[in-house]
Enzyme design. Structure first.
Site, PDB file in Angstrom:
ATOM      1  N   ASP A 205     -27.658  15.469 -59.435  1.00  0.00           N
ATOM      2  CA  ASP A 205     -26.402  15.275 -58.711  1.00  0.00           C
ATOM      3  C   ASP A 205     -26.340  16.216 -57.504  1.00  0.00           C
ATOM      4  O   ASP A 205     -26.678  17.400 -57.613  1.00  0.00           O
ATOM      5  CB  ASP A 205     -25.243  15.576 -59.671  1.00  0.00           C
ATOM      6  CG  ASP A 205     -23.899  15.174 -59.099  1.00  0.00           C
ATOM      7  OD1 ASP A 205     -23.735  13.993 -58.765  1.00  0.00           O
ATOM      8  OD2 ASP A 205     -23.013  16.055 -58.991  1.00  0.00           O
ATOM      9  N   GLU A 266     -44.166  18.926 -68.186  1.00  0.00           N
ATOM     10  CA  GLU A 266     -44.571  19.054 -69.595  1.00  0.00           C
ATOM     11  C   GLU A 266     -44.212  17.795 -70.389  1.00  0.00           C
ATOM     12  O   GLU A 266     -44.732  17.560 -71.461  1.00  0.00           O
ATOM     13  CB  GLU A 266     -43.857  20.249 -70.242  1.00  0.00           C
ATOM     14  CG  GLU A 266     -44.231  21.589 -69.624  1.00  0.00           C
ATOM     15  CD  GLU A 266     -43.181  22.677 -69.924  1.00  0.00           C
ATOM     16  OE1 GLU A 266     -42.402  22.543 -70.888  1.00  0.00           O
ATOM     17  OE2 GLU A 266     -43.150  23.672 -69.156  1.00  0.00           O
TER      18      GLU A 266
HETATM   19  C1  GLC Z   1     -22.061  12.906 -56.913  1.00  0.00           C
HETATM   20  C2  GLC Z   1     -21.570  11.893 -57.899  1.00  0.00           C
HETATM   21  C3  GLC Z   1     -20.110  11.715 -57.707  1.00  0.00           C
HETATM   22  C4  GLC Z   1     -19.416  13.033 -57.963  1.00  0.00           C
HETATM   23  C5  GLC Z   1     -20.007  14.125 -57.076  1.00  0.00           C
HETATM   24  C6  GLC Z   1     -19.597  15.486 -57.541  1.00  0.00           C
HETATM   25  O1  GLC Z   1     -21.960  12.480 -55.615  1.00  0.00           O
HETATM   26  O2  GLC Z   1     -22.283  10.696 -57.767  1.00  0.00           O
HETATM   27  O3  GLC Z   1     -19.565  10.720 -58.530  1.00  0.00           O
HETATM   28  O4  GLC Z   1     -18.058  12.911 -57.693  1.00  0.00           O
HETATM   29  O5  GLC Z   1     -21.413  14.115 -57.111  1.00  0.00           O
HETATM   30  O6  GLC Z   1     -20.289  15.822 -58.710  1.00  0.00           O
END
Ligand code: GLC
Length: 549
Positions: A205, A266
């Protein structure tokens, strides 16, 4: 994968499917999707022919950002089930031949995470440096001009300890301090925890934002966006008015992924980054030497209008810069549904399928967001039912709920998503029986059947996934986008008028048509008569093969 490709990473010829757990299937009838629901419905992914599922966050969370505000990285939120339910999903997925990718959310935690609770308790707490704290500016205001993606300032003042904490998203999502070695150690352990439970990879993310410029300088302001581009996130106007040169894309990000690469190696697991930079040359740095992330999503097409030149440019840019190390999202939980983004209704659906055809023929890992295979449109969620914090921090128009509504499985009350009578967490909207998985499975002409055929043709036509160059056959200004991959040819008419597109000499076999199964298995010579918004995958007919591409 089949034998000839044994020496390639398992994702190289795969197709991905994104499961948004909140809206996939609700097994306990509380209106919210859950892991047992995924277990019940995961066969759908295998039926579609995909190879990889990415499951959005299911970790314990106060759900201020639909679970991207994680309060415990190594658990399952009660609302989604228990850890045993997760294990059962992984076991079933593996039985079906599917790999399982989950989110890792390393840019920020929830403010409920015990690390932040401790960090906030005192300036000298051992966890203080897990986060980014600064003294107020001389006037008492925030330390710099950084803005939150979701709207407002990126800093919140903590009365008790007299400093501001940094948050690129909600105030309740404090950014971790990746300059602190303990943070990196914690995440090594988190990755190992899930790898040992059998996950096959991570979707990272906000992969472009982990490390920040150490001096946290003010960001320059921008007045204009590059031609034809929509704003980077589209979430907040203040945020879009700044050039993100010190908060995003700092050189040390790659170092984090180099370290993780050794951990995942791994387990032969995948690192797929959400590198949200709309400049493929910048994204390239994360994947080019294959020492960090294996793949990055390329979001360019999701930020284009339906315009042949803009689409062609963004596809070419990604192929040129990222080669095989790219993943093509066909929609996701943050963007409007592809059909709606490109005009909505039947034309929008056809455009989305034409774009999917182009993406499926290019090198990289295509990823279908749940419901895209049904050609679903966005749902206009009433303002008082919006759940996305962007609705409150920015404007309701920017809320992402429209693309997050529950899957319509069957033509029954509750659409087979939840028990009849239960209100789902977001409304179904005006879905009809023809939108459902069951309805579309029964209809040979449905969008779902087209997607299934597209997944199959990608598997059958080895040239589409081979490590061969992409040769573009089209020209700027044309409505047609076309390329060759080995002997295969992919051609899409983006326009609303029919086009007779001259084919290279020889006889061609139609392997896939985005508009009608009736076109398939026909052979054509001379020109391809393309209907509006139609895309084709062609291969040489053995009776009179065209010259090698
Ligand atoms: C990413 C996710 C989104 C979230 C953001 C903060 O862009 O896809 O849904 O709100 O990160 O974590």
């Amino acid at each position: 994968m089949d034998e000839p490709y044994m020496d390639e990473p398992w994702w190289t010829r795969s197709v991905g499917y994104q499961i948004y757990v909140r809206s996939y299937a609700d097994a306990n009838g509380d209106g919210l999707g859950d892991l047992p629901g995924i277990l019940e419905r995961i066969d759908h992914v295998a039926w579609l022919g995909a190879d990889v599922v990415w499951i959005n966050p299911f970790f314990p969370s106060p759900m201020r950002d639909a679970g991207y505000d994680v309060a415990d990285y190594c658990g399952v939120d009660d609302r989604f089930g228990q850890i045993a339910d997760f294990d059962a999903v992984v076991a079933r997925a593996h039985e079906l031949g599917l790999r399982v990718v989950i989110d890792v959310v390393p840019n920020h935690t929830s403010s409920d995470h015990p690390w932040f609770v401790a960090a906030r308790s005192a300036r000298d707490d051992p966890y203080r440096d897990y986060y980014i704290w600064r003294d107020p500016a001389p006037d008492g205001g925030p330390p710099n001009n950084w803005a939150s993606v979701f709207g407002g300032r990126a800093w919140t003042y903590d009365d008790a300890t007299g400093q501001y904490w940094l948050h690129l998203f909600l105030p309740q999502m404090p950014d971790l301090n990746w300059a602190h070695p303990a943070v990196a150690d914690e995440f090594d352990a988190i990755l190992r925890f899930w790898l040992e439970r059998g996950v096959d990879g991570f979707r990272v993310d906000v992969a472009h934002a982990l490390t920040k410029h150490p001096a946290l300088p003010d960001l320059p302001e921008v007045t204009e966006l590059a031609d034809g581009r929509r704003p980077l996130t589209g979430a907040s106007r203040t945020f879009d008015g700044l050039a993100h040169v010190y908060d995003f894309d700092q050189p040390d990000n790659v170092e984090v992924y180099r370290r993780w690469r050794r951990v995942v190696a791994e387990h032969d697991a995948l690192l797929l980054g959400e590198v949200y930079l709309l400049d493929a040359a910048a994204v390239r740095r994360y994947v080019a030497d294959q020492s960090g992330l294996h793949l990055s999503f390329w979001f360019g097409p999701l930020h284009c209008d339906w315009d042949a030149d803009a689409l062609r440019a963004t596809l070419r840019e990604a192929v040129a810069e990222l080669g095989r190390w790219v993943s093509w999202p066909l929609g996701n939980h943050d963007r409007p549904r592809t059909a709606s983004a490109f005009g909505g209704g039947a034309p929008g659906r056809e455009r989305a399928l034409a774009l999917a055809t182009l993406m499926f023929g290019l090198p990289g890992l295509p990823f279908v967001y749940q419901g895209e295979e049904l050609g679903l449109d966005d749902v206009e969620v009433p303002v008082d039912q919006l759940q996305d914090p962007i609705a409150r921090h920015s404007t309701p128009e920017r809320a992402r709920d429209r693309a997050r509504t529950p899957m319509p499985w069957e033509p029954v009350p509750g659409f087979g998503f939840t028990t009849g009578g239960t209100q789902p967490w977001l409304p179904f909207g005006p879905r009809t029986d023809a939108d459902t998985v069951a309805g579309q499975r029964a209809d040979p002409d449905s969008t779902l059947r087209r997607y299934r055929a597209l997944v199959a043709v990608r598997r059958e036509v080895g040239d589409l996934t081979a490590d061969t160059p992409t040769r573009w056959l089209d020209a700027p200004g044309e409505a047609v986008i076309a390329y060759r991959r080995g002997d295969a040819l992919v051609v899409a008419n983006t326009g609303d008028d029919p086009v007779a597109w001259p084919l290279p000499a020889g006889r061609w076999r139609v392997r896939f048509s985005s508009t009608s199964p009736d076109d398939e298995r026909r052979t054509i010579v001379g020109e391809a008569a393309l209907a509006p918004r139609q895309a084709l995958v062609l291969t040489p007919d053995p009776s009179d093969p065209p010259a090698a591409g």
